[in-house]
Design a protein around this motif. Structure first.
Motif, PDB file in Angstrom:
ATOM      1  N   ALA A 155       0.835  -1.207   0.000  1.00 12.32           N
ATOM      2  CA  ALA A 155       0.000   0.000   0.000  1.00 12.32           C
ATOM      3  C   ALA A 155       0.868   1.254   0.000  1.00 12.32           C
ATOM      4  O   ALA A 155       0.538   2.251  -0.654  1.00 12.32           O
ATOM      5  CB  ALA A 155      -0.927  -0.007   1.211  1.00 12.32           C
ATOM      6  N   GLY A 156       1.970   1.208   0.723  1.00  9.53           N
ATOM      7  CA  GLY A 156       2.876   2.348   0.748  1.00  9.53           C
ATOM      8  C   GLY A 156       3.504   2.608  -0.603  1.00  9.53           C
ATOM      9  O   GLY A 156       3.620   3.766  -1.044  1.00  9.53           O
ATOM     10  N   TRP A 157       3.912   1.529  -1.281  1.00 14.15           N
ATOM     11  CA  TRP A 157       4.485   1.698  -2.612  1.00 14.15           C
ATOM     12  C   TRP A 157       3.459   2.278  -3.590  1.00 14.15           C
ATOM     13  O   TRP A 157       3.785   3.136  -4.414  1.00 14.15           O
ATOM     14  CB  TRP A 157       4.994   0.354  -3.138  1.00 14.15           C
ATOM     15  CG  TRP A 157       6.397   0.050  -2.704  1.00 14.15           C
ATOM     16  CD1 TRP A 157       6.820  -0.970  -1.905  1.00 14.15           C
ATOM     17  CD2 TRP A 157       7.559   0.803  -3.051  1.00 14.15           C
ATOM     18  NE1 TRP A 157       8.179  -0.899  -1.730  1.00 14.15           N
ATOM     19  CE2 TRP A 157       8.664   0.166  -2.423  1.00 14.15           C
ATOM     20  CE3 TRP A 157       7.787   1.937  -3.827  1.00 14.15           C
ATOM     21  CZ2 TRP A 157       9.966   0.637  -2.555  1.00 14.15           C
ATOM     22  CZ3 TRP A 157       9.094   2.422  -3.957  1.00 14.15           C
ATOM     23  CH2 TRP A 157      10.164   1.778  -3.328  1.00 14.15           C
ATOM     24  N   GLU A 158       2.227   1.793  -3.507  1.00 17.69           N
ATOM     25  CA  GLU A 158       1.179   2.317  -4.385  1.00 17.69           C
ATOM     26  C   GLU A 158       1.013   3.820  -4.182  1.00 17.69           C
ATOM     27  O   GLU A 158       0.874   4.580  -5.156  1.00 17.69           O
ATOM     28  CB  GLU A 158      -0.132   1.589  -4.110  1.00 17.69           C
ATOM     29  CG  GLU A 158      -1.261   1.976  -5.050  1.00 17.69           C
ATOM     30  CD  GLU A 158      -2.506   1.141  -4.839  1.00 17.69           C
ATOM     31  OE1 GLU A 158      -3.568   1.520  -5.385  1.00 17.69           O
ATOM     32  OE2 GLU A 158      -2.441   0.111  -4.130  1.00 17.69           O
ATOM     33  N   LYS A 159       1.083   4.257  -2.923  1.00 17.62           N
ATOM     34  CA  LYS A 159       0.949   5.680  -2.620  1.00 17.62           C
ATOM     35  C   LYS A 159       2.135   6.468  -3.162  1.00 17.62           C
ATOM     36  O   LYS A 159       1.967   7.560  -3.729  1.00 17.62           O
ATOM     37  CB  LYS A 159       0.829   5.876  -1.114  1.00 17.62           C
ATOM     38  CG  LYS A 159       0.667   7.334  -0.704  1.00 17.62           C
ATOM     39  CD  LYS A 159       0.507   7.466   0.807  1.00 17.62           C
ATOM     40  CE  LYS A 159       0.372   8.939   1.203  1.00 17.62           C
ATOM     41  NZ  LYS A 159       0.224   9.081   2.686  1.00 17.62           N
TER      42      LYS A 159
END
Length: 340
Positions: A155-159
């Motif tokens: 999720a952090g990478w997507e952000k």
């Protein structure tokens, strides 16, 4: 051990004269480091753990230390990447950003060596780094990431990729360079009995237990960058020898530096992950140090012709015209799809 990647790439040829001069392999790590720029740093905030300083305040945050020893390792790693692309028109990056970019963002290159070099290359450009908040008013022409493995969960990478997409000018570029933490050999000189053989898989397991912060970013970044909306995607793969055993002159120099890079960075890579998430239970500091001593012995072994893979991906944000055409295409697709 996982299936060997890059199987279709050309095997690295071993220098037949290497064994006659391998005594240089036993040079102590500090001798290699003296050939590089030693970076002094003062970290105002952070925590001390097992003799290392971590910039994060919480003990469950980023696994890598942020201290003088690790900054020195970053500097050597920076030179490794410059050597790998020495024959390219621009060894700092591959994205075709033109001759006069205005704003460039650097994410994850340690003390900022990459940003400094790029600022020298483009004196009229403003080169920022990720340590600042994402509150810039001017959009970027180029965003560069390097060695960010284990920094975020999915999720952090997507952000991060979405923020990068939103922060770029239409037509601007993103580029990312990541290592595969696993180690391989083309001639099977790296054997299952070696500690280096299971090095990468062990730490991949640790990182996944540390909140799904995978160290396999090199495998996922291309798909994640495409998912964020980038187009015109390119990828190049590397094999980086762990030592100066390769016959090819450029790979020999890269391997010489990578040997120094590993020796400077080993403890920083291993200490937090193994003392927090080692198996079958968290290791002690002393157990980690004994293990790293074995790794260093294998790195000096001239009969082990090990290498570490790496990937570089660069892609472009669509122009306004391309974005409009994509939106129109999606509208047409929605109209013709039957309802369910």
């Amino acid at each position: 051990m996982s299936d060997v990647p890059f199987a279709k790439m050309e095997p690295i040829t071993v220098d037949p004269d290497f064994y006659a001069m391998h005594s240089s392999y036993h040079t102590e790590p500090q001798d290699f480091a003296s050939e590089t720029t030693s970076l002094a740093s003062t970290i105002a905030k952070g925590r001390l753990e097992n003799g290392r300083r971590y910039q994060a305040i919480k003990d469950d945050d980023y696994w890598g230390p942020s201290d003088e020893q690790q900054f020195e390792a970053f500097e050597i790693g920076h030179m490794v990447f410059l050597v790998l692309d020495h024959n390219e028109p621009n060894p700092l990056f591959r994205a075709p950003i033109g001759d006069s970019p205005k704003n460039i963002l650097d994410i994850g290159t340690g003390q900022g060596s990459w940003a400094i070099d790029v600022a020298d290359l483009y004196p009229t450009a403003t080169v920022d780094d990720i340590l600042r908040e994402w509150t810039w008013r001017e959009p970027f022409d180029f965003i560069h990431l390097r060695l960010m493995y284990g920094a975020f969960d999915p999720a952090g990478w997507e952000k991060v990729y979405q923020q990068a997409y939103d922060a770029l000018e239409p037509g601007g570029w993103i580029e990312q360079m990541e290592l595969d933490v696993r180690v391989y050999s083309d001639d099977k000189s790296l054997k299952p009995s070696h500690e280096l053989y299971g090095w990468g898989d062990m730490f991949i397991g640790c990182s996944e237990r540390a909140g799904d912060r995978s160290l396999r970013t090199h495998e996922t970044m291309r798909g994640a960058i495409e998912k964020a909306g980038f187009i015109d995607v390119h990828e190049v793969k590397y094999k980086i020898p762990l030592g100066p055993w390769a016959k090819d002159k450029l790979l020999k120099e890269a391997g010489h530096l990578q040997f120094a890079h590993w020796n400077a960075a080993l403890e920083g890579w291993a200490m937090w992950l193994l003392t927090h998430h080692g198996m079958p239970e968290p290791w002690t500091k002393e157990e980690v140090q004994v293990f790293l001593a074995k790794i260093r012995t294998e790195l000096k072994n001239p009969h082990i012709h090990a290498y570490e893979p790496a990937n570089r991906v660069w892609a472009r944000k669509p122009t306004l015209e391309e974005q409009k055409a994509r939106e129109e295409k999606n509208k047409v697709k929605v109209k013709v799809e039957p309802s369910t």
